[in-house]
Scaffold this motif. Sequence first.
Motif, PDB file in Angstrom:
ATOM      1  N   ALA A 125       0.838  -1.200   0.000  1.00  0.00           N
ATOM      2  CA  ALA A 125       0.000   0.000   0.000  1.00  0.00           C
ATOM      3  C   ALA A 125       0.870   1.247   0.000  1.00  0.00           C
ATOM      4  CB  ALA A 125      -0.908  -0.005   1.230  1.00  0.00           C
ATOM      5  N   THR A 126       0.552   2.191  -0.887  1.00  0.00           N
ATOM      6  CA  THR A 126       1.204   3.506  -0.895  1.00  0.00           C
ATOM      7  C   THR A 126       0.118   4.556  -0.708  1.00  0.00           C
ATOM      8  OG1 THR A 126       0.982   3.853  -3.274  1.00  0.00           O
ATOM      9  CG2 THR A 126       2.965   2.675  -2.513  1.00  0.00           C
ATOM     10  N   GLU A 127       0.480   5.792  -0.881  1.00  0.00           N
ATOM     11  CA  GLU A 127      -0.497   6.879  -0.794  1.00  0.00           C
ATOM     12  C   GLU A 127      -1.549   6.784  -1.902  1.00  0.00           C
ATOM     13  OE1 GLU A 127       0.246  11.498  -0.211  1.00  0.00           O
ATOM     14  OE2 GLU A 127       2.036  10.446  -0.847  1.00  0.00           O
ATOM     15  N   ASP A 130      -2.892   2.597  -6.649  1.00  0.00           N
ATOM     16  CA  ASP A 130      -2.341   1.494  -7.439  1.00  0.00           C
ATOM     17  C   ASP A 130      -1.088   0.874  -6.833  1.00  0.00           C
ATOM     18  OD1 ASP A 130      -0.688   3.658  -7.779  1.00  0.00           O
ATOM     19  OD2 ASP A 130      -0.493   3.441  -9.955  1.00  0.00           O
ATOM     20  N   GLY A 131      -0.747   1.251  -5.596  1.00  0.00           N
ATOM     21  CA  GLY A 131       0.424   0.663  -4.966  1.00  0.00           C
ATOM     22  C   GLY A 131       1.745   1.183  -5.510  1.00  0.00           C
ATOM     23  N   GLN A 132       1.692   2.247  -6.304  1.00  0.00           N
ATOM     24  CA  GLN A 132       2.909   2.857  -6.822  1.00  0.00           C
ATOM     25  C   GLN A 132       3.218   4.123  -6.029  1.00  0.00           C
ATOM     26  OE1 GLN A 132       4.803   1.320  -9.298  1.00  0.00           O
ATOM     27  NE2 GLN A 132       3.289  -0.286  -8.864  1.00  0.00           N
ATOM     28  N   ASN A 133       4.427   4.620  -6.205  1.00  0.00           N
ATOM     29  CA  ASN A 133       4.828   5.852  -5.528  1.00  0.00           C
ATOM     30  C   ASN A 133       4.818   6.992  -6.533  1.00  0.00           C
ATOM     31  OD1 ASN A 133       5.354   4.789  -2.911  1.00  0.00           O
ATOM     32  ND2 ASN A 133       7.239   3.880  -3.723  1.00  0.00           N
ATOM     33  N   HIS A 134       3.693   7.660  -6.659  1.00  0.00           N
ATOM     34  CA  HIS A 134       3.667   8.839  -7.521  1.00  0.00           C
ATOM     35  C   HIS A 134       4.122  10.030  -6.696  1.00  0.00           C
ATOM     36  CE1 HIS A 134       1.508   6.372 -10.375  1.00  0.00           C
ATOM     37  NE2 HIS A 134       0.715   6.014  -9.396  1.00  0.00           N
TER      38      HIS A 134
HETATM   39  C1  LIG Z   1       7.322   3.015  -2.445  1.00  0.00           C
HETATM   40  O1  LIG Z   1       8.125   3.707  -1.512  1.00  0.00           O
HETATM   41  C2  LIG Z   1       8.374   2.964  -0.321  1.00  0.00           C
HETATM   42  C3  LIG Z   1       9.100   3.858   0.642  1.00  0.00           C
HETATM   43  O2  LIG Z   1      10.211   4.451   0.017  1.00  0.00           O
HETATM   44  C4  LIG Z   1       9.133   1.689  -0.663  1.00  0.00           C
HETATM   45  O3  LIG Z   1       9.330   0.930   0.497  1.00  0.00           O
HETATM   46  C5  LIG Z   1       8.306   0.888  -1.661  1.00  0.00           C
HETATM   47  O4  LIG Z   1       9.041  -0.249  -2.079  1.00  0.00           O
HETATM   48  C6  LIG Z   1       7.942   1.719  -2.876  1.00  0.00           C
HETATM   49  N1  LIG Z   1       7.017   0.972  -3.687  1.00  0.00           N
HETATM   50  C7  LIG Z   1       7.135   0.864  -5.017  1.00  0.00           C
HETATM   51  C8  LIG Z   1       6.104   0.046  -5.694  1.00  0.00           C
HETATM   52  O5  LIG Z   1       8.024   1.409  -5.624  1.00  0.00           O
END
Ligand SMILES: *[C@@H]1O[C@H](CO)[C@@H](O)[C@H](O)[C@H]1NC(C)=O
Length: 336
Positions: A125-127, A130-134
Amino acid sequence: MLPLLLSIFTLSGFAAAHLAAFHEAMYCFNGTTAGQVNYNTNDAVNPLWDLAQSDYWFHHVNNCDQFPPAPGDVLELYVFTCVTLSFVYVFSNDATTYSPAGGSFTVEIAGNRGVTSYSFNGEYATEWTDGQNHTGSTDVLTQATYSSEGCVVDPNIHTQNETMASGTAFAISYNSELSQVTLDNLVVFSVLYNTPWKRVTTYDVPAAMPACPSGGCICAWVWIPNGCGEPNIYMEGFKCTVTNAMSTTPVGTPKAPVWCESDQSECVQGPKQIMIWNQLEGNNIEVSGNDLSGMPKSPAYNAKCGFQNGAQNDIFATSTSSKRMVARHKRPATAL
Ligand SMILES: *[C@@H]1O[C@H](CO)[C@@H](O)[C@H](O)[C@H]1NC(C)=O
Ligand SMILES: *[C@@H]1O[C@H](CO)[C@@H](O)[C@H](O)[C@H]1NC(C)=O
Ligand SMILES: *[C@@H]1O[C@H](CO)[C@@H](O)[C@H](O)[C@H]1NC(C)=O
């Protein structure tokens, strides 16, 4: 676990997934295979288009409505979060004139349960949905795919940016069985403009919501995107209850909303139905032509169809009391 998760996402076409509000009190939280827990379920997320009423209603098209949450998994709608407010509310002669702020509840909007806190201890889970870090400003999604029309298509959130996100809503029926819920007893009680956008999403509850029957209530999450793809609707069910209810005035009978973007005096006042649009039957809103921005009209849970942002405080009781409430709403907050 990670390779398995990724391959399931790929197989299920995760990139093309849509969105639902996840919570353990939702229907088909564990998917739609009896006896199995699908930690990557996206059974509730698929859009509803051109379907018979029996199919779109609570996402019956893939039997999502046949999988109620586990006993005790209930979405709690907190009417009050603060003791002082309830004190004031109880001791006012005419509770509706005070209209104190209600409480709130939180769900997770996502394309797949696997990217919420409800699976894998929230590891994926991210913000975002879709579970990605935008990253970047809230109005522009980085590391996202945009269509030639400027819509974000991956994640498939059906909008150009946060400002354009059409709004989502929750509705409630004061019935304990999903089979008892009809368009005429399902009332929109909370709207959140500029959603869906991020995963964790919090909706306001009207302070005057009465208690549910002993078996609880049924709630629905609904969304109609503004273009950016097929003109679909979204609907999924929840078991819900109203916690700390003070008022006993029931919600009124809802009316179908109408398009009123260019003349707000045409908007339907008081309790409103969810919107059924572009289905084979049971549609309760029709639109034609373009909206004020020049795009084809798309009904939405926002001002274009007469929905105010936040708690819908005009859904109770008689028409006379709701008029009075509007008039006295202008009291300074210090009156509390
Ligand atoms: C998103 O960021 C977090 C914290 O930096 C990291 O642990 C995670 O692997 C990242 N997820 C993706 C899908 O890149
Ligand atoms: C869904 O799965 C969870 C485990 O994640 C379990 O606790 C719950 O009872 C299941 N719900 C239903 C309705 O089977
Ligand atoms: C959001 O998208 C709309 C439609 O494409 C555009 O008019 C508006 O400028 C965008 N807003 C921002 C802040 O990018």
